[in-house]
Design an enzyme around this catalytic site. Structure first.
Site, short mmCIF file in Angstrom:
data_model
loop_
_atom_site.label_atom_id
_atom_site.label_comp_id
_atom_site.label_asym_id
_atom_site.label_seq_id
_atom_site.Cartn_x
_atom_site.Cartn_y
_atom_site.Cartn_z
N SER A 116 -7.01 -10.91 -7.19
CA SER A 116 -6.50 -10.18 -8.35
C SER A 116 -6.17 -11.10 -9.52
CB SER A 116 -5.30 -9.35 -7.93
OG SER A 116 -4.88 -8.53 -8.97
N ARG A 285 -5.83 -4.16 -13.59
CA ARG A 285 -4.62 -4.12 -14.42
C ARG A 285 -4.96 -3.93 -15.89
NH1 ARG A 285 0.05 -8.17 -12.22
NH2 ARG A 285 -0.08 -7.49 -10.07
C1 G1P Z 1 2.37 -7.20 -7.30
C2 G1P Z 1 2.95 -6.09 -8.13
C3 G1P Z 1 2.56 -4.75 -7.54
C4 G1P Z 1 1.05 -4.66 -7.41
C5 G1P Z 1 0.51 -5.85 -6.65
C6 G1P Z 1 -1.01 -5.88 -6.63
O1 G1P Z 1 2.87 -7.14 -5.99
O2 G1P Z 1 4.34 -6.20 -8.22
O3 G1P Z 1 3.06 -3.73 -8.35
O4 G1P Z 1 0.67 -3.48 -6.76
O5 G1P Z 1 0.97 -7.06 -7.24
O6 G1P Z 1 -1.56 -5.96 -7.90
P1 G1P Z 1 4.10 -8.06 -5.49
O7 G1P Z 1 3.69 -9.48 -5.73
O8 G1P Z 1 5.26 -7.68 -6.33
O9 G1P Z 1 4.27 -7.70 -4.05
ZN ZN Z 2 -5.81 -6.93 -9.89
#
Ligand code: G1P
Ligand code: ZN
Length: 546
Positions: A116, A285
């Site tokens: 990601s 995103r």
């Molecule tokens: C983070 C974001 C969450 C999202 C995820 C994947 O996860 O806070 O909202 O779904 O990345 O993109 P976290 O690192 O907080 O567990």
């Molecule tokens: Zn992503």
């Protein structure tokens, strides 16, 4: 048909192959160990009971190691008896495009090769996400089964074949499996064209409305070029950093104000474009900016829900709205006004799947720059950008005007997230553990200028499948209506990341144009007093504020 010898390789389990908030994500060097990716992929395949003859989608965000793992995954899919593999050219697929292809081809699931928004390259991160037949991230029951399998795995299967040419579209018949190398962009672009009023957006652009989309050298580049420049006619150069690079050009493909600083500065300048946007490594995103204004993701979700009737996909209204718990409550206010249900789910897109499948919600979002709907089962960066452009094309008002109008109707949820990154894991866990233990006694406690009204640990009861997910974040509610949430990240690869989510509501009659940071100072101080963040971690300030 070309037949290749299937081989079975003996292996031993790796510790920690436990998918987090969004797939298995590790430093690239971890993934490059011999057998590492193979073990995980075989563990995934072993949990897919009906894989014989089924279709599997494979693609990734173009980062370093993407090609290698895609080739391995194809060899393994053939040896594991899949009937068909649909893979994007160059092994590319954005996460939402992969979700769409899974649904379009009735696939049993898909492997998305991406970490990601984490940086890429030999010193960066890599990841594998497994999505199920509805196109969405595997739910917890599945990820737990994958993890359990990875702990006992003794062998994996693959065919002894040369690399496939993934740079050319076409089909390859290997053993019992058809490998289809498809255009990664076309189907997704068609889907977007079916959801939004492309002629109206094209007319807006033709009238001189200027846009800048920063693809951050990640996977959205080819999609944005096709949709924004080719199909909608935005002038050449509207999409910047459009070429996907294995290391994202050395950047951090996270579309927030820290990592998309250049775009932010451009948008704040007097002669900047009318609309600015960015997406992340794998394209799920979004960052939305107008001339002189940043739209927080929580607000963006609320604005899109409030304006959904202007978009062809939602002409008949929306069924409901869902937001992750730490996301601000702005969307709930819109849902209430629309007379539709608002759902509060744990962090992570996987929790929206059942609600979308059951038709209970049409639009969902997270504070972490994720917004999406029922057209796929992932958050979708370009979709959110096109939604905004469609709304602007229909209203013919600048972004700043749309926001001011929204706050005047619903009030404003001042909101920020403070991240403390790469903390010592034990320290972070102790901080959370101690706060959790004291939660029951916090009501009535005074902290700085604020008083705690109630506090709890968020637990979610999925209203569709009845599953329960506990320990999804600590919530502190204050008597002035402010709320703070604390949780540890489930996507980091180094130490622990503490996320502190702060929000304060200002009604329509209040002051709607104050500085967000300033408004939240008393709340941030109160949280620090209650949780001891500074004293325990030795940090003076958060590393990232979004
Ligand atoms: C983070 C974001 C969450 C999202 C995820 C994947 O996860 O806070 O909202 O779904 O990345 O993109 P976290 O690192 O907080 O567990
Ligand atoms: Zn992503």
């Amino acid at each position: 048909m070309t037949h290749f010898q299937p081989i079975t390789v003996s292996t031993t389990p790796f510790e920690g192959q436990k998918p987090g908030t969004s797939g298995l994500r590790k430093q690239t060097e971890v993934f490059r160990q011999e057998h590492y990716a193979e073990n995980f992929i075989q563990s995934v395949f072993d949990t897919i009971k009906d894989r014989k003859g089924a279709t599997l989608v494979i693609g990734g965000d173009g980062r370093f190691h993407n090609q290698t793992v895609a080739q391995t995954a194809i060899r393994m899919a053939v040896a594991n008896g899949f009937g068909r593999v649909v893979v994007g050219r160059n092994a590319w697929l954005s996460t939402p495009a992969a979700s769409h292809l899974i649904r379009k081809h009735d696939a049993i699931g898909g492997l998305i090769l991406s970490a990601s928004h984490n940086p890429g390259g030999p010193d960066g991160d890599f990841g594998i996400k497994f999505n199920i037949a509805n196109g969405g991230p595997a739910p917890e029951a599945v990820t737990q089964a994958i993890h359990a399998r990875s702990e006992t795995i003794a062998q994996y299967r693959l065919i002894d074949s040369p690399e496939l040419d993934l740079t050319q579209l076409g089909s390859h018949d290997l053993n019992e499996t058809m490998i289809d190398v498809v255009d990664p962009v076309a189907d997704y672009a068609d889907l977007m064209e079916s959801l939004f009023d492309f002629p109206a957006i094209a007319a807006l652009l033709a009238d001189g409305f200027t846009i800048r989309m920063d693809a951050m050298h990640a996977i959205t580049g080819p999609y944005a070029m096709e949709i924004l420049e080719r199909r909608l006619g935005a002038p050449a150069g509207s999409v910047i950093n459009a070429e996907p690079l294995p290391d994202f050009g050395g950047g951090h493909p996270d579309p927030n104000l820290v990592h998309a600083e250049q775009l932010h500065d451009t948008m704040m300048s007097a002669d900047g474009p009318d609309f600015g946007a960015a997406s992340d490594g794998d394209g799920d995103r979004n960052l939305i900016l107008g001339k002189g204004i940043y739209v927080s993701p929580s607000d963006s979700l609320a604005v899109l829900a409030a304006n959904a009737h202007l978009v062809p996909a939602f002409l008949r209204g929306i069924a409901g709205v869902a937001r992750s718990m730490p996301t601000s409550r702005a969307a709930d206010r819109v849902a209430e006004r629309l007379g539709v249900e608002a759902y509060e789910t744990p962090t992570g897109w996987k929790f929206f799947g059942t609600l979308l499948d059951a038709g209970k919600v049409s639009i969902c979002g997270e504070e972490s720059a994720g917004t999406g709907a029922d057209h796929v089962r992932e958050k979708d960066g370009l979709w959110a950008i096109l939604f905004w452009l469609n709304v602007i094309a229909a209203r013919r008002e600048p972004v700043a005007q749309i926001m001011a109008d929204h706050w005047q109707r619903y009030g404003r949820d001042y909101y920020a997230r403070h991240d403390y990154e790469a903390l010592d894991t034990k320290t972070a866990q102790a901080l959370m553990g101690d706060l959790k233990e004291g939660l029951a006694d916090l009501a009535g406690t005074r902290a700085g200028e604020l008083t705690v009204e109630r506090a709890d640990s968020f637990s979610y009861n999925d209203p569709v499948d009845g599953s329960v997910s506990e320990n999804q974040g600590l919530r502190l509610f204050f008597t002035d209506g402010s709320r703070a949430v604390l949780r540890l990240s489930g996507t980091g690869t180094q130490g622990a990341t503490l996320r502190v989510y702060l929000e304060r509501y200002e009604p329509p009659s209040g002051q709607l144009d104050r500085d967000v940071g300033e408004v939240l100072v008393p709340l941030a101080d109160a949280v620090d007093e209650l949780a001891g963040i500074k004293s325990r971690t030795g940090r003076d300030a958060p590393d990232v504020v979004t």
